[in-house]
Each structure stands twice: as structure tokens, then as C-alpha cells.
Design an enzyme around this catalytic site. Structure first.
Site, PDB file in Angstrom:
ATOM      1  N   TYR A 153      70.127   2.188  28.313  1.00 51.39           N
ATOM      2  CA  TYR A 153      68.787   1.853  28.854  1.00 51.39           C
ATOM      3  C   TYR A 153      68.872   1.474  30.304  1.00 51.39           C
ATOM      4  CZ  TYR A 153      67.202   1.501  23.952  1.00 51.39           C
ATOM      5  OH  TYR A 153      66.907   1.743  22.645  1.00 51.39           O
TER       6      TYR A 153
HETATM    7  N1  LIG Z   1      67.422   3.485  18.415  1.00 50.66           N
HETATM    8  C1  LIG Z   1      66.731   4.285  19.181  1.00 50.66           C
HETATM    9  O1  LIG Z   1      67.053   5.475  19.342  1.00 50.66           O
HETATM   10  C2  LIG Z   1      65.514   3.757  19.885  1.00 50.66           C
HETATM   11  C3  LIG Z   1      64.572   4.664  20.423  1.00 50.66           C
HETATM   12  C4  LIG Z   1      63.453   4.122  21.046  1.00 50.66           C
HETATM   13  C5  LIG Z   1      63.278   2.749  21.140  1.00 50.66           C
HETATM   14  N2  LIG Z   1      64.222   1.893  20.621  1.00 50.66           N
HETATM   15  C6  LIG Z   1      64.053   0.422  20.702  1.00 50.66           C
HETATM   16  O2  LIG Z   1      62.772   0.083  20.221  1.00 50.66           O
HETATM   17  C7  LIG Z   1      62.074  -0.663  21.224  1.00 50.66           C
HETATM   18  C8  LIG Z   1      60.607  -0.373  21.097  1.00 50.66           C
HETATM   19  O3  LIG Z   1      60.310   0.938  21.515  1.00 50.66           O
HETATM   20  P1  LIG Z   1      59.403   1.190  22.765  1.00 50.66           P
HETATM   21  O4  LIG Z   1      59.458  -0.026  23.606  1.00 50.66           O
HETATM   22  O5  LIG Z   1      59.855   2.433  23.438  1.00 50.66           O
HETATM   23  O6  LIG Z   1      57.953   1.471  22.142  1.00 50.66           O
HETATM   24  P2  LIG Z   1      56.926   0.587  21.325  1.00 50.66           P
HETATM   25  O7  LIG Z   1      57.455  -0.740  20.978  1.00 50.66           O
HETATM   26  O8  LIG Z   1      56.413   1.460  20.242  1.00 50.66           O
HETATM   27  O9  LIG Z   1      55.762   0.412  22.421  1.00 50.66           O
HETATM   28  C9  LIG Z   1      55.868  -0.632  23.347  1.00 50.66           C
HETATM   29  C10 LIG Z   1      55.041  -0.334  24.563  1.00 50.66           C
HETATM   30  O10 LIG Z   1      53.636  -0.432  24.243  1.00 50.66           O
HETATM   31  C11 LIG Z   1      52.946  -0.984  25.355  1.00 50.66           C
HETATM   32  N3  LIG Z   1      52.396  -2.281  24.928  1.00 50.66           N
HETATM   33  C12 LIG Z   1      53.029  -3.281  24.242  1.00 50.66           C
HETATM   34  N4  LIG Z   1      52.198  -4.320  24.032  1.00 50.66           N
HETATM   35  C13 LIG Z   1      51.018  -3.972  24.590  1.00 50.66           C
HETATM   36  C14 LIG Z   1      49.782  -4.631  24.691  1.00 50.66           C
HETATM   37  N5  LIG Z   1      49.595  -5.842  24.191  1.00 50.66           N
HETATM   38  N6  LIG Z   1      48.770  -3.995  25.331  1.00 50.66           N
HETATM   39  C15 LIG Z   1      48.934  -2.765  25.839  1.00 50.66           C
HETATM   40  N7  LIG Z   1      50.103  -2.078  25.772  1.00 50.66           N
HETATM   41  C16 LIG Z   1      51.149  -2.678  25.161  1.00 50.66           C
HETATM   42  C17 LIG Z   1      53.979  -1.152  26.467  1.00 50.66           C
HETATM   43  O11 LIG Z   1      54.094   0.065  27.190  1.00 50.66           O
HETATM   44  P3  LIG Z   1      53.221   0.475  28.464  1.00 50.66           P
HETATM   45  O12 LIG Z   1      52.536  -0.736  28.988  1.00 50.66           O
HETATM   46  O13 LIG Z   1      54.198   1.059  29.387  1.00 50.66           O
HETATM   47  O14 LIG Z   1      52.228   1.474  27.925  1.00 50.66           O
HETATM   48  C18 LIG Z   1      55.256  -1.346  25.667  1.00 50.66           C
HETATM   49  O15 LIG Z   1      56.409  -1.125  26.426  1.00 50.66           O
HETATM   50  C19 LIG Z   1      62.742  -0.255  22.548  1.00 50.66           C
HETATM   51  O16 LIG Z   1      62.532  -1.203  23.566  1.00 50.66           O
HETATM   52  C20 LIG Z   1      64.163  -0.148  22.113  1.00 50.66           C
HETATM   53  O17 LIG Z   1      64.748  -1.432  22.085  1.00 50.66           O
HETATM   54  C21 LIG Z   1      65.312   2.391  19.993  1.00 50.66           C
END
Ligand SMILES: NC(=O)c1ccc[n+]([C@@H]2O[C@H](COP(=O)([O-])OP(=O)(O)OC[C@H]3O[C@@H](n4cnc5c(N)ncnc54)[C@H](OP(=O)(O)O)[C@@H]3O)[C@@H](O)[C@H]2O)c1
Length: 309
Positions: free
Chosen positions: A51
Site C-alpha cells: 500500500y
Molecule cells: N486483501 C486485499 O486484497 C484487500 C483489497 C482491498 C482492500 N483491502 C483492505 O480493506 C480496506 C478497506 O477497503 P477500501 O478502503 O479500499 O474500501 P471500503 O472500505 O469499501 O471503502 C472505504 C472508502 O469509502 C469512502 N468512505 C468511507 N467512509 C465514508 C463516509 N462516511 N462518507 C463518505 N465516504 C466514505 C472513502 O473513500 P473516498 O472518500 O475516497 O470515496 C473510504 O476510503 C483497505 O483499506 C485495506 O486495508 C484488502
């Protein structure tokens, strides 16, 4: 708090996703998000060595570096549970012994710590014998550099064979799976849940908010300024709208944000220990935090499950 599988790791009902740190959140804002998370009672943070190497100007390692600086400046290493990953960073690809051992040293250095609480295979590596991978992780566990291990992005068959090898050889075994799972991505339920249940593994779902779609900020005819907008907008169809309508109704009745309801549904699914979701600002995090102690009724859970069928 929940235990992760058979391990002694005791974690909050929300795992804070770390891919934003050094990507969509600069270091100062990342510290503010991390501070707000622990003040609210969160203790579980997910990152990876990779990351966010894809982000413009980055090369990888930025998220671990920021988390390491934050723990050092707050002196709180012993009160947080750190999950990180190896295997998907082009600079340190795969699950060979040499790569795992070198990547772990690098992660420990960036995180400014002497042990990783939960070390994930970020993605499967068909080019390395699973026996070699298992022995390498076991070596790190025996050395005290890693407490427990997990798998991410494996097929059920490869997860099963990895578990069989560890059991047969008496090696440290995966205690958790990190799959793509949320209200709009439910393949996990048929593909993995029975295996996890029978083997006592915990599920730590990633993309808990479907890249932001399940926060409710994406609506028909609205434009959202986000690095994730394209991915999130892929859910804007009849099913996505049905899920949003059910979330809206429950969120209004419970007087909590839509995002917290979506995460509470996930947290209540069989085998799930803690959904992983990220927040780019402390204000965004505020909307997620109610999940730490929000339990939905059976009727509310069923309404969401039906809407997302
Ligand atoms: N193992 C793997 O292969 C893998 C793959 C992907 C992710 N992950 C892990 O999972 C975690 C979560 O995934 P993710 O962060 O990509 O996606 P997510 O948790 O599904 O979406 C989070 C995103 O939604 C938006 N958000 C969050 N709260 C909000 C609110 N209150 N109001 C408006 N927008 C909001 C923000 O993005 P914006 O503001 O930019 O829109 C935030 O970064 C990652 O950080 C990582 O640690 C692991």
C-alpha cells in the site's frame, strides 16, 4: 471485542483499513483518523507492504511507514493489533521463503515494531510449493516476529490444501481469511463460509463498504469526487438501489449512518470477526464507528439479506 479464530488476538468489531494512509489521506490526516479510531475503542488496523504503490508518486510501503510513525509518536504499540501482508507488491512478489523472510524484516522496520500480530499471504502464489510458504511463516512465528498468520485472495481449494499441509507438518496455520465480502459481494457465503466454520477460521472481509457505495453517498444522477468513484459506481443498478433503500430505512429508524448499518450487517454474518473498512478523514470515520457496538435485529438483518439477494 472478538477473538480471531483460534488465536489469542482480541480485536474491535471494526478493523480500520490502511490503504488510504499515504494515498487519499496525507500523514497528518492519517494520524487524525488513527487517533479518532483508538479514542472510540478501535484497536485493529489492516495494512500491507504494497500500500499504495499504484498511487501517483508512491512506490509502496507508505501506509506501513505512516502507521509505524504514528505508533512511535503515540507510544501505543502494545494496545493495537497490526495486520499486514506479503506477496502482492511487485518489489517483493510471491510467497517463497526468501521473499517472506525479507518482506517481514522490511515491514517490521517500517512499522517500527518487533512483531507483526497477523501476517497475511496477500494473494496466492502458484509458483511456490505451499510447504515452503508454510515453513517460512512457521519460522517467523517461532522467532516471535509474527504472532499469527492469515490468507487473502485464495481459492477454497488452495486454502484447504494450505491448512492440510500446516496440520500435517505441525506448522503454524492460517487463523483467518481476508476475502472480498460485503452486502453486494456475497460469493464468500457459499464458497468459503462452510470451510471457515469447520476449520475454526475467522473471516475479516475487505471492501466492507463496497469502495464507498455502501456509505450511501452514491445516488442516481449524483457525481462523487473520489479516487474510488468508478469502482463504486459499478454497483449502481437495481440491486444496488434495493440495498440502499433497505439501508436508508434501517439507518433512519436507528438514527445511525448508512455506512454503520452496512458494516453491522457484515459483522453479524457467520464466521465474521470484524469487517475491514477505511476512512479518508476523521469525519468519514465518525459514520463507521457506531458499528463498534451496533447490533441489528433479526428482522433488520433479514431485510438487508433479502434486498441484496
Ligand atoms: N486483501 C486485499 O486484497 C484487500 C483489497 C482491498 C482492500 N483491502 C483492505 O480493506 C480496506 C478497506 O477497503 P477500501 O478502503 O479500499 O474500501 P471500503 O472500505 O469499501 O471503502 C472505504 C472508502 O469509502 C469512502 N468512505 C468511507 N467512509 C465514508 C463516509 N462516511 N462518507 C463518505 N465516504 C466514505 C472513502 O473513500 P473516498 O472518500 O475516497 O470515496 C473510504 O476510503 C483497505 O483499506 C485495506 O486495508 C484488502
Amino acid at each position: 471485542m472478538a477473538k480471531i479464530g483460534s488465536s489469542d488476538l482480541d480485536v474491535s468489531r471494526l478493523c480500520l483499513g490502511g490503504n488510504v494512509f499515504g494515498w487519499t489521506a496525507d500523514e497528518r490526516t492519517s494520524f487524525a483518523v488513527l487517533d479518532a479510531f483508538v479514542v472510540a475503542g478501535g484497536n485493529f488496523i489492516d495494512t500491507a507492504d504494497s500500500y499504495m504503490w499504484r498511487a501517483p508518486g508512491n512506490s509502496g510501503g507508505e501506509s506501513e511507514t505512516i502507521i509505524g510513525r504514528w505508533m512511535a509518536s503515540r507510544g501505543n504499540r502494545d494496545s493495537v493489533v497490526i495486520a499486514t501482508k506479503v506477496g502482492s507488491w511487485p518489489q517483493r512478489p510471491g510467497l517463497s521463503r526468501a521473499n517472506i523472510v525479507a518482506a517481514a524484516e522490511d515491514s517490521l522496520r517500517r512499522l517500527q515494531t518487533d512483531r507483526i500480530d497477523l501476517y497475511f499471504s496477500h494473494t496466492d502464489d502458484a509458483g511456490t510449493a505451499q510447504e515452503e510458504t508454510a515453513a517460512a511463516f512457521d519460522e517467523l512465528v517461532r522467532a516471535g516476529k509474527v504472532r499469527t498468520i492469515g490468507a487473502s485472495n485464495f481459492t477454497p481449494e488452495r486454502l484447504r490444501s494450505a491448512l492440510e499441509i500446516s496440520a500435517r507438518e505441525g506448522l503454524a496455520s492460517y487463523v483467518a481469511l481476508q476475502p472480498h465480502y460485503n452486502l453486494l459481494e456475497r460469493d464468500f457465503e457459499s464458497a468459503f463460509a462452510p470451510l471457515l466454520e469447520s476449520q475454526g477460521l475467522a473471516c475479516l472481509p475487505y471492501f466492507g463498504l463496497a469502495k464507498g457505495f455502501l456509505t450511501g453517498k452514491y445516488r442516481p444522477d449524483t457525481e462523487v469526487d473520489s479516487a474510488r468513484a468508478e469502482g463504486a459506481m459499478a454497483y449502481m443498478d437495481d440491486r444496488g438501489l434495493r440495498v440502499l433503500a433497505a439501508l436508508d430505512e434501517i439507518a433512519a429508524a436507528r438514527e445511525v449512518p448508512v455506512a454503520a448499518v452496512a458494516l453491522a450487517w457484515l459483522a453479524d454474518q457467520p464466521t465474521v470477526a470484524a469487517p475491514i473498512a477505511s476512512a479518508r478523514t476523521p469525519e468519514q470515520l465518525t459514520d463507521l464507528l457506531p458499528v463498534l457496538d451496533l447490533t441489528l435485529t433479526k428482522t433488520e438483518l433479514a431485510k438487508l439479506t433479502k434486498a441484496s439477494a
